[in-house]
Write a protein that holds these residues in place. Structure first.
Motif, short mmCIF file in Angstrom:
data_model
loop_
_atom_site.label_atom_id
_atom_site.label_comp_id
_atom_site.label_asym_id
_atom_site.label_seq_id
_atom_site.Cartn_x
_atom_site.Cartn_y
_atom_site.Cartn_z
N THR A 1 1.27 -1.41 0.15
CA THR A 1 0.49 0.29 0.19
C THR A 1 1.19 1.48 0.42
OG1 THR A 1 0.11 -0.06 2.22
CG2 THR A 1 -1.84 -1.09 1.17
N LYS A 2 2.25 1.31 0.62
CA LYS A 2 3.02 1.91 0.68
C LYS A 2 3.51 2.81 -1.23
CE LYS A 2 3.08 3.36 5.60
NZ LYS A 2 3.68 3.64 5.89
N SER A 3 3.45 1.55 -1.69
CA SER A 3 3.52 1.84 -3.61
C SER A 3 2.61 2.57 -3.91
CB SER A 3 3.86 0.50 -3.88
OG SER A 3 4.19 -0.24 -3.54
N ASP A 4 1.16 2.56 -2.87
CA ASP A 4 0.51 3.52 -3.89
C ASP A 4 0.34 4.90 -3.05
OD1 ASP A 4 -0.89 1.55 -5.44
OD2 ASP A 4 -2.81 1.48 -3.68
N VAL A 5 0.67 5.70 -2.20
CA VAL A 5 1.50 6.54 -1.26
C VAL A 5 2.52 7.05 -2.42
CG1 VAL A 5 2.08 7.75 0.58
CG2 VAL A 5 0.50 5.34 1.01
N PHE A 6 3.82 6.44 -2.58
CA PHE A 6 4.14 7.03 -3.36
C PHE A 6 4.08 7.26 -4.39
CE2 PHE A 6 7.41 7.01 -6.26
CZ PHE A 6 8.78 7.62 -5.66
N SER A 7 2.78 6.80 -5.08
CA SER A 7 2.58 7.40 -6.50
C SER A 7 1.47 8.13 -6.25
CB SER A 7 1.49 6.31 -7.13
OG SER A 7 2.20 4.54 -7.71
N PHE A 8 0.75 8.17 -5.89
CA PHE A 8 -0.29 9.38 -4.85
C PHE A 8 0.41 10.84 -4.67
CE2 PHE A 8 -2.14 11.95 -2.05
CZ PHE A 8 -3.24 12.79 -2.92
N GLY A 9 2.04 10.80 -4.06
CA GLY A 9 2.55 12.13 -4.13
C GLY A 9 3.05 12.54 -5.38
N VAL A 10 3.74 11.35 -6.46
CA VAL A 10 4.04 11.97 -7.43
C VAL A 10 2.93 13.09 -8.56
CG1 VAL A 10 5.00 11.53 -9.68
CG2 VAL A 10 5.60 9.91 -8.29
N LEU A 11 2.00 12.32 -8.15
CA LEU A 11 0.71 13.09 -8.60
C LEU A 11 -0.18 14.27 -8.06
CD1 LEU A 11 -1.40 12.85 -11.31
CD2 LEU A 11 -2.84 11.20 -9.18
N LEU A 12 0.14 14.29 -6.56
CA LEU A 12 -0.02 15.65 -5.94
C LEU A 12 1.29 16.37 -6.29
CD1 LEU A 12 -1.90 16.79 -3.71
CD2 LEU A 12 -0.30 15.97 -2.20
N LEU A 13 2.32 16.07 -6.68
CA LEU A 13 3.41 17.32 -7.09
C LEU A 13 3.44 17.51 -8.36
CD1 LEU A 13 6.52 15.70 -5.24
CD2 LEU A 13 5.26 17.55 -4.65
N GLU A 14 2.78 16.55 -9.37
CA GLU A 14 2.61 17.09 -10.58
C GLU A 14 1.60 18.23 -11.03
OE1 GLU A 14 3.81 13.60 -12.97
OE2 GLU A 14 1.60 13.42 -12.38
N ILE A 15 -0.01 17.44 -9.81
CA ILE A 15 -1.42 18.99 -9.84
C ILE A 15 -0.43 20.08 -9.64
CG2 ILE A 15 -3.03 19.04 -8.81
CD1 ILE A 15 -3.58 16.30 -8.59
N VAL A 16 0.43 20.02 -8.85
CA VAL A 16 1.23 21.45 -8.36
C VAL A 16 1.62 22.43 -8.92
CG1 VAL A 16 2.36 22.89 -6.71
CG2 VAL A 16 0.69 21.20 -5.52
N SER A 17 2.84 21.36 -9.73
CA SER A 17 3.16 21.77 -10.54
C SER A 17 3.38 22.35 -11.89
CB SER A 17 4.52 21.31 -10.40
OG SER A 17 4.38 20.03 -11.32
N GLY A 18 1.72 21.74 -12.40
CA GLY A 18 1.30 21.65 -13.33
C GLY A 18 2.41 21.01 -14.87
N LYS A 19 3.73 20.35 -13.86
CA LYS A 19 4.24 19.83 -14.95
C LYS A 19 4.20 18.18 -14.52
CE LYS A 19 7.65 23.42 -14.73
NZ LYS A 19 6.83 24.33 -14.78
N ARG A 20 5.14 17.03 -15.33
CA ARG A 20 4.45 16.10 -15.57
C ARG A 20 6.13 15.73 -14.67
NH1 ARG A 20 2.66 11.77 -19.88
NH2 ARG A 20 2.59 10.97 -18.49
#
Length: 149
Positions: free
Chosen positions: A20-39
């Motif tokens: 489940t911590k793998s999903d947390v990692f993925s969520f963190g990447v997605l959150l940072l992408e949303i904030v920055s507007g970059k992939r």
């Protein structure tokens, strides 16, 4: 060839270990992408070869997280919430799964105003170094397909 960039947690990318911590990692990447507007995948910066996670971390430790926020939202967003989201995103992309919060904790952190833990340096790497490591070692990551029962 699969790259370790993107949303894949380091333990899954390197050893095929999933939790489940793998999903947390993925969520963190997605959150940072949303904030920055970059992939994360394909991110490039003129001053360094770090991926988006490395860039977020560098700005965070230098006290420049405001620079990380997408220019299209920086003047209209709630800065407290967005800076909090960067902190939570960095907590989610910690190198070791035990250092990452649970998704329950992530939701609580995003919805509250209390003090947050300071993240440790996340797992990140330069795209060039990863490509060199893959080609020189001849090692190809394995893909595990999960099927429902």
């Amino acid at each position: 060839m699969i790259s370790y960039r993107g949303y894949m947690s380091p333990e899954y990318a390197s050893e095929g270990l999933y939790s489940t911590k793998s999903d947390v990692f993925s969520f963190g990447v997605l959150l940072l992408e949303i904030v920055s507007g970059k992939r994360n995948r394909g991110f490039s910066h003129p001053d360094h070869d770090l991926n988006l996670l490395g860039h977020a971390w560098t700005l965070y430790i230098e006290g420049g997280s405001l620079e990380f926020i997408d220019t299209s939202i920086v003047n209209t967003c709630n800065l407290f919430e967005v800076l909090r989201s960067i902190n939570v995103g960095l907590l989610c992309v910690q190198r070791f799964p035990d250092d990452r919060p649970s998704m329950h904790s992530v939701i609580l952190m995003l919805g509250s105003e209390g003090a947050l833990p300071r993240p440790k340096e996340p797992c990140f790497f330069t795209d060039r170094n990863m490509m060199d490591a893959n080609s020189s070692s001849g090692i190809q990551p394995t893909i595990t397909l999960l099927e429902a029962r």
